[in-house]
Design a protein around this motif. Sequence first.
Motif, short mmCIF file in Angstrom:
data_model
loop_
_atom_site.label_atom_id
_atom_site.label_comp_id
_atom_site.label_asym_id
_atom_site.label_seq_id
_atom_site.Cartn_x
_atom_site.Cartn_y
_atom_site.Cartn_z
N UNK A 115 0.81 -1.21 0.00
CA UNK A 115 0.00 0.00 0.00
C UNK A 115 0.85 1.27 0.00
N UNK A 116 2.10 1.16 0.43
CA UNK A 116 3.00 2.32 0.49
C UNK A 116 3.83 2.48 -0.77
N UNK A 117 3.69 1.58 -1.72
CA UNK A 117 4.51 1.62 -2.93
C UNK A 117 3.71 2.17 -4.11
N UNK A 118 4.38 2.23 -5.25
CA UNK A 118 3.75 2.75 -6.47
C UNK A 118 2.76 1.75 -7.04
N UNK A 119 1.93 2.22 -7.97
CA UNK A 119 0.96 1.35 -8.62
C UNK A 119 1.64 0.21 -9.38
N UNK A 120 2.79 0.54 -10.00
CA UNK A 120 3.52 -0.48 -10.75
C UNK A 120 4.04 -1.57 -9.82
N UNK A 121 4.56 -1.16 -8.65
CA UNK A 121 5.06 -2.13 -7.68
C UNK A 121 3.92 -2.97 -7.10
N UNK A 122 2.77 -2.34 -6.90
CA UNK A 122 1.60 -3.08 -6.39
C UNK A 122 1.14 -4.12 -7.41
N UNK A 123 1.17 -3.75 -8.69
CA UNK A 123 0.76 -4.67 -9.74
C UNK A 123 1.71 -5.86 -9.81
N UNK A 124 3.01 -5.59 -9.67
CA UNK A 124 4.01 -6.66 -9.71
C UNK A 124 3.84 -7.60 -8.51
N UNK A 125 3.61 -7.01 -7.33
CA UNK A 125 3.41 -7.82 -6.12
C UNK A 125 2.16 -8.69 -6.25
N UNK A 126 1.10 -8.11 -6.84
CA UNK A 126 -0.14 -8.86 -7.01
C UNK A 126 0.05 -10.03 -7.97
N UNK A 127 0.75 -9.79 -9.09
CA UNK A 127 0.97 -10.86 -10.07
C UNK A 127 1.85 -11.96 -9.50
N UNK A 128 2.77 -11.60 -8.60
CA UNK A 128 3.66 -12.59 -7.99
C UNK A 128 2.93 -13.43 -6.95
N UNK A 129 2.04 -12.79 -6.21
CA UNK A 129 1.39 -13.47 -5.08
C UNK A 129 0.09 -14.18 -5.45
N UNK A 130 -0.56 -13.78 -6.53
CA UNK A 130 -1.86 -14.35 -6.88
C UNK A 130 -1.86 -15.86 -7.02
N UNK A 131 -0.90 -16.45 -7.79
CA UNK A 131 -0.91 -17.92 -7.90
C UNK A 131 -0.79 -18.62 -6.55
N UNK A 132 0.08 -18.09 -5.70
CA UNK A 132 0.26 -18.72 -4.39
C UNK A 132 -1.00 -18.58 -3.54
N UNK A 133 -1.63 -17.42 -3.60
CA UNK A 133 -2.86 -17.22 -2.82
C UNK A 133 -3.97 -18.16 -3.28
N UNK A 134 -4.15 -18.29 -4.60
CA UNK A 134 -5.17 -19.20 -5.13
C UNK A 134 -4.89 -20.63 -4.67
N UNK A 135 -3.62 -21.03 -4.80
CA UNK A 135 -3.22 -22.38 -4.40
C UNK A 135 -3.43 -22.62 -2.92
N UNK A 136 -3.04 -21.64 -2.10
CA UNK A 136 -3.15 -21.79 -0.65
C UNK A 136 -4.61 -21.84 -0.21
N UNK A 137 -5.43 -20.95 -0.75
CA UNK A 137 -6.85 -20.93 -0.38
C UNK A 137 -7.53 -22.23 -0.80
#
Length: 330
Positions: free
Chosen positions: A223-245
């Motif tokens: 939340x403290x980073x740029x939109x580009x950094x947020x997008x990169x973090x989201x793309x990196x974490x999404x597969x793991x979140x889907x898998x974990x849930x």
Amino acid sequence: MSQSTLNVTLIFTVYGSFHPVNYLFVTLIFLLYLLSIFSNISLMLIIYVESSLHKPMYIFLFNLAINGLIGSSAVWPKIMENLLSDTQESSYEGCLIQVFVVTVYGGTAYTILTVMAYDRYLSICKPLQYHSIMTSTKVKQLLAVVYIFPIASISGQVSLTSKLPLCRYNIQRLFCDNLSIVNLSCVKSNLNNVYGLCMFALIAVFPFVIVVLSYVKILLVSLKTSKEAQKKALSTCTPHLITFINFSLASLFSVIYNRVHLHLPAGVNIFFSLHYILIPPLLHPIVYGIKTQEIRKCLTKILRKNMIFAGSFGFLHLNPVSPLTTYNMY
């Protein structure tokens, strides 16, 4: 193992309702099993072949794929055998082995997902220190914990279960699980129950808390980073979140199904018992293959190489030119 359980045969009682459509179920299960094997092995090969994927995140993903193959192979072949057989039974020793492998599969999967969450936390929240923390030695240590801890703790549980005397021999499940065998015993084992609850807390609840805390921290930092950094973090974490849930829901269904005697239709009960084994090994490699940009790029590159090679081979095969002919052209 107690003397009274030697040469005992356990009978699965839920297969009777499948008789009219046995071959249909076997065909469907066989296709899903093949798809699970193909998707996991494909993911493993991509990670192994592409040096750009030789990073902690993908090394852990490689081990998650191996674990998925182990889990599905511990159950599906036996289910297909039972569907095709006139008698649906298992030796007591074989049942205990299946309990061990299936439970190790679940414990190891949850541990790997926890380690992957820790890796994502370091990558996003401590990017400058990531490489100094997540060294090759650290990765090996984490992988050792991933395998040794579940195997050691589950070995203790299966050992306690094997010492229980049996007075019933019918299992109302499609495959063997620890609680089903415990329920066949003539005696109530408080030690087995306490050990099982402690193991569940260490292998499931504690990792769940770690993953949730990791993602809370990742969210606060993002939340403290740029939109580009947020997008990169989201793309990196999404597969793991889907898998974990997905795996958490599958584990929850399995626990509810095993611990609570629900009066549900047979189809729902079967889904609860299979979701834990069927969905995660099939879904995890597909989710990572679709959602992870680096894996998509590597897969595209491999396919292009193969297409170019096949095209070149086809051209040479259709238009053979001898070295002598080439020489005479000049």
